[in-house]
Scaffold this motif. Structure first.
Motif, PDB file in Angstrom:
ATOM      1  N   TYR A  17      30.060  22.826  13.798  1.00  0.00           N
ATOM      2  CA  TYR A  17      30.230  21.438  13.396  1.00  0.00           C
ATOM      3  C   TYR A  17      29.390  21.198  12.150  1.00  0.00           C
ATOM      4  CZ  TYR A  17      31.020  16.475  13.697  1.00  0.00           C
ATOM      5  OH  TYR A  17      31.405  15.197  13.407  1.00  0.00           O
ATOM      6  N   ARG A  18      30.043  21.033  11.016  1.00  0.00           N
ATOM      7  CA  ARG A  18      29.353  20.873   9.727  1.00  0.00           C
ATOM      8  C   ARG A  18      28.445  22.051   9.406  1.00  0.00           C
ATOM      9  NH1 ARG A  18      29.964  15.595   7.937  1.00  0.00           N
ATOM     10  NH2 ARG A  18      30.274  14.035   9.534  1.00  0.00           N
ATOM     11  N   ASN A  19      28.995  23.253   9.426  1.00  0.00           N
ATOM     12  CA  ASN A  19      28.177  24.438   9.151  1.00  0.00           C
ATOM     13  C   ASN A  19      28.758  25.310   8.053  1.00  0.00           C
ATOM     14  OD1 ASN A  19      28.020  24.230  12.569  1.00  0.00           O
ATOM     15  ND2 ASN A  19      26.119  24.151  11.389  1.00  0.00           N
ATOM     16  N   ILE A  20      29.563  24.729   7.172  1.00  0.00           N
ATOM     17  CA  ILE A  20      30.276  25.575   6.218  1.00  0.00           C
ATOM     18  C   ILE A  20      29.350  26.442   5.357  1.00  0.00           C
ATOM     19  CG2 ILE A  20      30.476  23.799   4.400  1.00  0.00           C
ATOM     20  CD1 ILE A  20      33.429  24.942   4.089  1.00  0.00           C
ATOM     21  N   GLU A  21      28.164  25.980   5.079  1.00  0.00           N
ATOM     22  CA  GLU A  21      27.268  26.746   4.183  1.00  0.00           C
ATOM     23  C   GLU A  21      26.770  28.040   4.814  1.00  0.00           C
ATOM     24  OE1 GLU A  21      26.552  23.597   5.066  1.00  0.00           O
ATOM     25  OE2 GLU A  21      26.192  22.361   3.284  1.00  0.00           O
ATOM     26  N   THR A  22      26.706  28.094   6.129  1.00  0.00           N
ATOM     27  CA  THR A  22      26.042  29.239   6.746  1.00  0.00           C
ATOM     28  C   THR A  22      26.988  30.219   7.446  1.00  0.00           C
ATOM     29  OG1 THR A  22      25.609  27.778   8.624  1.00  0.00           O
ATOM     30  CG2 THR A  22      23.773  28.173   7.096  1.00  0.00           C
ATOM     31  N   LEU A  23      28.274  29.890   7.552  1.00  0.00           N
ATOM     32  CA  LEU A  23      29.175  30.704   8.385  1.00  0.00           C
ATOM     33  C   LEU A  23      29.282  32.154   7.909  1.00  0.00           C
ATOM     34  CD1 LEU A  23      31.993  28.070   8.970  1.00  0.00           C
ATOM     35  CD2 LEU A  23      30.189  28.789  10.560  1.00  0.00           C
ATOM     36  N   GLN A  24      29.467  32.320   6.597  1.00  0.00           N
ATOM     37  CA  GLN A  24      29.649  33.680   6.076  1.00  0.00           C
ATOM     38  C   GLN A  24      28.387  34.514   6.242  1.00  0.00           C
ATOM     39  OE1 GLN A  24      32.016  34.537   2.946  1.00  0.00           O
ATOM     40  NE2 GLN A  24      33.281  32.712   3.072  1.00  0.00           N
ATOM     41  N   GLU A  25      27.268  33.923   5.892  1.00  0.00           N
ATOM     42  CA  GLU A  25      26.015  34.674   6.030  1.00  0.00           C
ATOM     43  C   GLU A  25      25.735  35.000   7.499  1.00  0.00           C
ATOM     44  OE1 GLU A  25      22.449  32.938   4.358  1.00  0.00           O
ATOM     45  OE2 GLU A  25      21.193  34.413   5.411  1.00  0.00           O
ATOM     46  N   LEU A  26      26.034  34.043   8.363  1.00  0.00           N
ATOM     47  CA  LEU A  26      25.839  34.294   9.795  1.00  0.00           C
ATOM     48  C   LEU A  26      26.652  35.512  10.240  1.00  0.00           C
ATOM     49  CD1 LEU A  26      24.862  33.576  12.642  1.00  0.00           C
ATOM     50  CD2 LEU A  26      26.735  31.932  12.797  1.00  0.00           C
ATOM     51  N   PHE A  27      27.924  35.551   9.862  1.00  0.00           N
ATOM     52  CA  PHE A  27      28.751  36.682  10.289  1.00  0.00           C
ATOM     53  C   PHE A  27      28.253  37.997   9.677  1.00  0.00           C
ATOM     54  CE2 PHE A  27      32.317  39.628   9.931  1.00  0.00           C
ATOM     55  CZ  PHE A  27      32.583  39.791  11.285  1.00  0.00           C
ATOM     56  N   ARG A  28      27.901  37.954   8.412  1.00  0.00           N
ATOM     57  CA  ARG A  28      27.395  39.164   7.749  1.00  0.00           C
ATOM     58  C   ARG A  28      26.173  39.722   8.457  1.00  0.00           C
ATOM     59  NH1 ARG A  28      28.236  37.036   2.711  1.00  0.00           N
ATOM     60  NH2 ARG A  28      26.107  36.211   2.687  1.00  0.00           N
ATOM     61  N   ARG A  29      25.270  38.822   8.793  1.00  0.00           N
ATOM     62  CA  ARG A  29      24.034  39.279   9.441  1.00  0.00           C
ATOM     63  C   ARG A  29      24.286  39.771  10.866  1.00  0.00           C
ATOM     64  NH1 ARG A  29      19.666  34.725   7.912  1.00  0.00           N
ATOM     65  NH2 ARG A  29      18.584  35.664   9.694  1.00  0.00           N
ATOM     66  N   LEU A  30      25.190  39.104  11.577  1.00  0.00           N
ATOM     67  CA  LEU A  30      25.553  39.583  12.912  1.00  0.00           C
ATOM     68  C   LEU A  30      26.168  40.977  12.829  1.00  0.00           C
ATOM     69  CD1 LEU A  30      27.089  36.323  14.431  1.00  0.00           C
ATOM     70  CD2 LEU A  30      25.115  37.578  15.353  1.00  0.00           C
ATOM     71  N   ALA A  31      27.077  41.146  11.882  1.00  0.00           N
ATOM     72  CA  ALA A  31      27.748  42.444  11.742  1.00  0.00           C
ATOM     73  C   ALA A  31      26.725  43.540  11.456  1.00  0.00           C
ATOM     74  CB  ALA A  31      28.795  42.376  10.626  1.00  0.00           C
ATOM     75  N   ARG A  32      25.762  43.231  10.615  1.00  0.00           N
ATOM     76  CA  ARG A  32      24.750  44.245  10.287  1.00  0.00           C
ATOM     77  C   ARG A  32      23.953  44.642  11.528  1.00  0.00           C
ATOM     78  NH1 ARG A  32      22.369  42.337   5.162  1.00  0.00           N
ATOM     79  NH2 ARG A  32      21.101  41.016   6.507  1.00  0.00           N
ATOM     80  N   VAL A  33      23.577  43.648  12.313  1.00  0.00           N
ATOM     81  CA  VAL A  33      22.791  43.923  13.527  1.00  0.00           C
ATOM     82  C   VAL A  33      23.555  44.852  14.478  1.00  0.00           C
ATOM     83  CG1 VAL A  33      21.938  42.845  15.659  1.00  0.00           C
ATOM     84  CG2 VAL A  33      21.397  41.832  13.430  1.00  0.00           C
ATOM     85  N   PHE A  34      24.827  44.565  14.701  1.00  0.00           N
ATOM     86  CA  PHE A  34      25.581  45.338  15.693  1.00  0.00           C
ATOM     87  C   PHE A  34      26.042  46.685  15.139  1.00  0.00           C
ATOM     88  CE2 PHE A  34      26.439  40.906  17.272  1.00  0.00           C
ATOM     89  CZ  PHE A  34      25.565  41.011  18.336  1.00  0.00           C
ATOM     90  N   GLU A  35      26.397  46.717  13.861  1.00  0.00           N
ATOM     91  CA  GLU A  35      26.838  47.989  13.270  1.00  0.00           C
ATOM     92  C   GLU A  35      25.711  49.004  13.270  1.00  0.00           C
ATOM     93  OE1 GLU A  35      28.382  46.812   9.511  1.00  0.00           O
ATOM     94  OE2 GLU A  35      30.332  46.233  10.344  1.00  0.00           O
TER      95      GLU A  35
END
Ligand code: GDP
Ligand code: MG
Length: 259
Positions: A17-35
């Motif tokens: 909800y109103r998070n457009i600025e952080t969505l991409q970075e959030l996914f990138r960082r999650l992907a790095r953690v799990f990869e």
């Protein structure tokens, strides 16, 4: 890119909800953690009719990466109901619930995965992540809710839960839900470990003073209704309205159709 197996090791459920600025970075960082740990994962973003274009941004992320799942809701239902809709779609062996604004850091997830024998491991909130007044009032509320619902006093909405916990949550009354209280009332053992919470990097909290008070009241009310058995009667009288309008992405269970 890791090909997902039949079920991902981890589903991350993120209310938006109103998070457009952080969505991409959030996914990138999650992907790095799990990869880095060769864990298969999916990230389920639940768009709660966010008015800022978050949905379009998420749709393009899902088109680029099959590990992105977007659940779009029909109407704004609030953080807790949105999280439950995300959990409903999650295929993971374990599920992480976290905020979209990067106050909860993806890099902390492996620490949450370490303890064994618990239905839920909460990130126990540490740090000066909001104003003194907010910190103080939320600590008071958390202590009260902790007592009532049987969760650690530092528990918030950054938490790792098992599949068994998922099943219990989905079997509970979902009328005016409060996820932390539901986890505490599940009957499964829960714990918390101290995790630093960041200050918000963009924008401001979606919770006004009034909204925080209302949310706190809902937490207490849900717990009392559960403890007294009122909520179980309520639920039968009031079947859940369908809240999901569409699900985009999600290859783990076939087409990603709404279940
Ligand atoms: N689904 C949904 N999520 C919300 C709503 N308001 C806030 N959130 C989400 O809840 C999380 C925490 O919200 P935030 O505004 O940062 O509150 P704070 O960190 O407690 O001050 C974020 O991921 C938001 O996207 C809402 O009305 N609906
Ligand atoms: Mg926040």
């Amino acid at each position: 890119v890791l090909e997902p197996g039949p079920n991902p090791a981890i589903s991350v459920v993120v209310p938006v909800y109103r998070n457009i600025e952080t969505l991409q970075e959030l996914f990138r960082r999650l992907a790095r953690v799990f990869e880095r740990r060769t864990l298969s994962f999916q990230v389920i973003f639940v768009d709660d009719c966010s008015p800022d274009g978050s949905f379009d941004s998420l749709t393009s992320m899902a088109a680029d990466d099959p590990r992105v799942v977007v659940v779009r809701l029909r109407a704004n239902v609030g953080q807790h109901a949105a999280v439950l809709q995300g959990i409903l779609v999650a295929d993971g062996t374990r599920v992480v619930i976290m905020d979209a604004d990067l106050q909860d850091q993806p890099e902390s997830i492996p620490e949450l995965m370490a303890p064994t024998g618990y239905g839920a491991v909460f990130a126990g909130r540490r740090g000066r992540y909001e104003s003194r007044a907010r910190l103080l009032t939320s600590q008071l509320f958390k202590r009260l809710l902790g007592r009532l619902a049987g969760v650690p006093a530092d528990a918030g909405m950054f938490v790792l839960i098992t599949r068994e916990m998922v099943d219990r949550l989905l079997a509970m009354p979902r009328h005016n839900p409060y996820v932390v209280a539901m986890i505490g009332c599940s009957g499964l053992p829960v714990t918390s470990i101290p995790i630093e919470r960041d200050v918000r990097p963009h924008g401001r909290s979606a919770y006004s003073v009034r909204a925080r008070a209302r949310s706190a009241w809902r937490g207490v009310r849900w717990t009392i209704a559960w403890r007294t058995g009122i909520s179980r009667r309520m639920e039968r009288a009031d079947a859940m309205e369908p809240q999901v309008s569409s699900v985009i992405g999600g290859r783990f269970n076939g087409t990603g159709a709404t279940r």
